[in-house]
Enzyme design. Structure first.
Site, PDB file in Angstrom:
ATOM      1  N   HIS A  50      14.886  12.213  16.710  1.00 45.69           N
ATOM      2  CA  HIS A  50      13.866  11.463  16.766  1.00 45.69           C
ATOM      3  C   HIS A  50      12.410  12.092  16.179  1.00 45.69           C
ATOM      4  O   HIS A  50      11.468  12.470  17.116  1.00 45.69           O
ATOM      5  CB  HIS A  50      13.724  10.574  18.111  1.00 45.69           C
ATOM      6  CG  HIS A  50      12.417   9.489  18.104  1.00 45.69           C
ATOM      7  ND1 HIS A  50      13.161   8.338  18.514  1.00 45.69           N
ATOM      8  CD2 HIS A  50      11.561   9.425  17.632  1.00 45.69           C
ATOM      9  CE1 HIS A  50      11.946   7.493  18.265  1.00 45.69           C
ATOM     10  NE2 HIS A  50      11.066   8.010  17.517  1.00 45.69           N
ATOM     11  N   ASP A  92      10.291  12.077  21.262  1.00 44.68           N
ATOM     12  CA  ASP A  92       9.706  11.521  20.255  1.00 44.68           C
ATOM     13  C   ASP A  92       8.399  11.662  19.672  1.00 44.68           C
ATOM     14  O   ASP A  92       7.415  10.816  19.604  1.00 44.68           O
ATOM     15  CB  ASP A  92       9.719  10.004  20.779  1.00 44.68           C
ATOM     16  CG  ASP A  92      11.075   9.511  21.538  1.00 44.68           C
ATOM     17  OD1 ASP A  92      12.338  10.004  20.990  1.00 44.68           O
ATOM     18  OD2 ASP A  92      11.219   8.777  22.635  1.00 44.68           O
ATOM     19  N   GLU A 150      18.578   4.941  14.917  1.00 44.42           N
ATOM     20  CA  GLU A 150      17.238   4.956  15.564  1.00 44.42           C
ATOM     21  C   GLU A 150      16.424   5.721  15.069  1.00 44.42           C
ATOM     22  O   GLU A 150      16.518   6.674  14.160  1.00 44.42           O
ATOM     23  CB  GLU A 150      17.406   4.704  17.056  1.00 44.42           C
ATOM     24  CG  GLU A 150      17.828   6.163  17.627  1.00 44.42           C
ATOM     25  CD  GLU A 150      17.969   6.254  19.194  1.00 44.42           C
ATOM     26  OE1 GLU A 150      18.273   5.174  19.791  1.00 44.42           O
ATOM     27  OE2 GLU A 150      17.930   7.202  19.569  1.00 44.42           O
ATOM     28  N   ARG A 205      14.064  17.385  26.903  1.00 41.39           N
ATOM     29  CA  ARG A 205      13.683  17.209  25.573  1.00 41.39           C
ATOM     30  C   ARG A 205      12.344  17.838  25.144  1.00 41.39           C
ATOM     31  O   ARG A 205      11.180  17.573  26.127  1.00 41.39           O
ATOM     32  CB  ARG A 205      13.898  16.006  24.993  1.00 41.39           C
ATOM     33  CG  ARG A 205      15.206  15.591  24.966  1.00 41.39           C
ATOM     34  CD  ARG A 205      15.393  14.041  24.591  1.00 41.39           C
ATOM     35  NE  ARG A 205      14.716  13.160  25.555  1.00 41.39           N
ATOM     36  CZ  ARG A 205      14.821  11.754  25.348  1.00 41.39           C
ATOM     37  NH1 ARG A 205      15.296  11.180  24.166  1.00 41.39           N
ATOM     38  NH2 ARG A 205      13.928  10.971  26.099  1.00 41.39           N
TER      39      ARG A 205
END
Length: 342
Positions: free
Chosen positions: A278, A37, A214, A308
């Site tokens: 994201h 993110d 999202e 990630r």
């Protein structure tokens, strides 16, 4: 032969470094070994970067995002124990709004059902110090489950968009929008502007369909207004980016948001990039280039954990004004850093 070898080495350094060999001019992804993110804000010659660390908020400061591995960083806030916001700190964003600094993030008490949005404020002018103050929860009157808040201004009005539940049970993640009275206060009711319906935003091989929208992010080319969002579960290889486009003037009217039928940024088996999603956007220091920050995995099945890693690449614009994000590049692709101020 030794003299020739030295010349070749010097020329190679010149190609890959800036003046005085001190400024990195090219890079390869990922920017850090891990970090989901990713989000950055550019202010007064520096990027301020932040990503999910679960139990604290850490801020990076650098003139070049390609240098994150050696950038200055500091822990700006650690949540107090045994609160409704002490655990699972997700998707933080750092913003400069009307002269003050803000960090928005989702958190809970260890029970995902209690995830809500929260905000910190720093009025000192320097986001790297310890002057951050917890300002509380950000919620509309319905006060439902909420994560991935993105704050932006459009025509002087401050808004927040986020991913949430329509009710009180985890059955589907929709996208919502609300006006903000100020950077620490919501204004009025939320409006649902997107729900997962297409195959690419509900995909999960090996299990039942998931219904996930999202990570919404505001994006504009100066005329058109868009929201780029993540579809499908982050634990799948098929985590991907979709596009909402504003077709009217009122952002609060759900009828004015049109979802594109196909994703605009998806996994690339050929490039070895899985579950890209994201994201956030930023401009180059000279303001001439648009870039995307996103996280992705190097291997199939890596899922939602610590594998990630943050990546970035330049984007372009199609003739119809829509964003062209391209294909996520491999970790072997050498890229030039964002164009600098002259």
């Amino acid at each position: 032969m030794k003299r020739s070898l030295k010349i070749i080495l010097v020329l190679s350094l010149v190609m890959f470094c800036g003046t005085g060999f001190g400024q990195q001019k090219t890079f390869t992804n990922p920017l850090l070994p891990s970090g989901a993110d990713p989000y950055s804000t550019y202010h007064d010659g520096y990027y301020y970067y932040i990503h999910t660390l679960q139990n604290q908020l850490v801020l990076w400061k650098t003139k070049n995002l390609a240098d994150l591995k050696t950038a200055e960083k500091t822990t700006i806030w650690t949540p107090p124990k045994n609160t409704m916001y002490s655990k699972e700190l997700w998707a933080p964003e750092v913003h400069m709004i009307d002269g003050n600094w803000y960090v928005y993030f989702a958190a809970d008490n260890g029970d995902n059902n209690n995830h809500r949005m929260y905000v910190l404020e720093n009025t000192s002018g320097d986001p790297m110090n310890d002057s951050w103050k917890f300002k509380g929860k950000l919620a509309t009157p319905s006060d439902k489950w909420a994560i991935d808040g993105n704050v932006f201004k459009h025509k002087g009005q401050l808004y927040m968009i986020w991913s949430g539940w329509e009710g009180d049970e985890n059955g589907r993640q929709d996208l919502f929008i609300s006006k903000m009275k100020n950077p620490t206060t919501m204004e009025g009711k939320r409006q649902k502007i997107a729900t997962p319906t297409y195959d690419w935003e509900t995909r999960w091989e090996g299990g039942p369909h998931v219904l996930v929208n999202e990570g919404p992010q505001f994006l504009s080319n100066g005329k058109e207004v868009f929201i780029v969002f993540s579809g499908s579960g982050c634990w799948t290889d098929f985590y991907t980016l979709g596009l909402l486009q504003l077709k009217g003037k009122d952002l609060m009217d759900p009828k004015n948001w049109e979802k594109h039928k196909k994703p605009i940024f998806a996994w690339s088996k050929e490039n070895g990039v899985y579950a890209p999603g994201h994201n956030s956007f930023f401009k180059s220091p000279d303001g001439k280039e648009d870039w995307i920050l996103y996280h992705a995995n190097d291997n199939s099945g890596d899922g939602c954990g610590g594998k990630r890693s943050p990546r970035m690449q330049k984007i372009s614009w199609n003739k119809d004004g829509t964003p062209n994000l391209g294909t996520p590049v491999s970790t072997k692709t050498i890229l030039e850093i964002p164009s600098e101020e002259k």
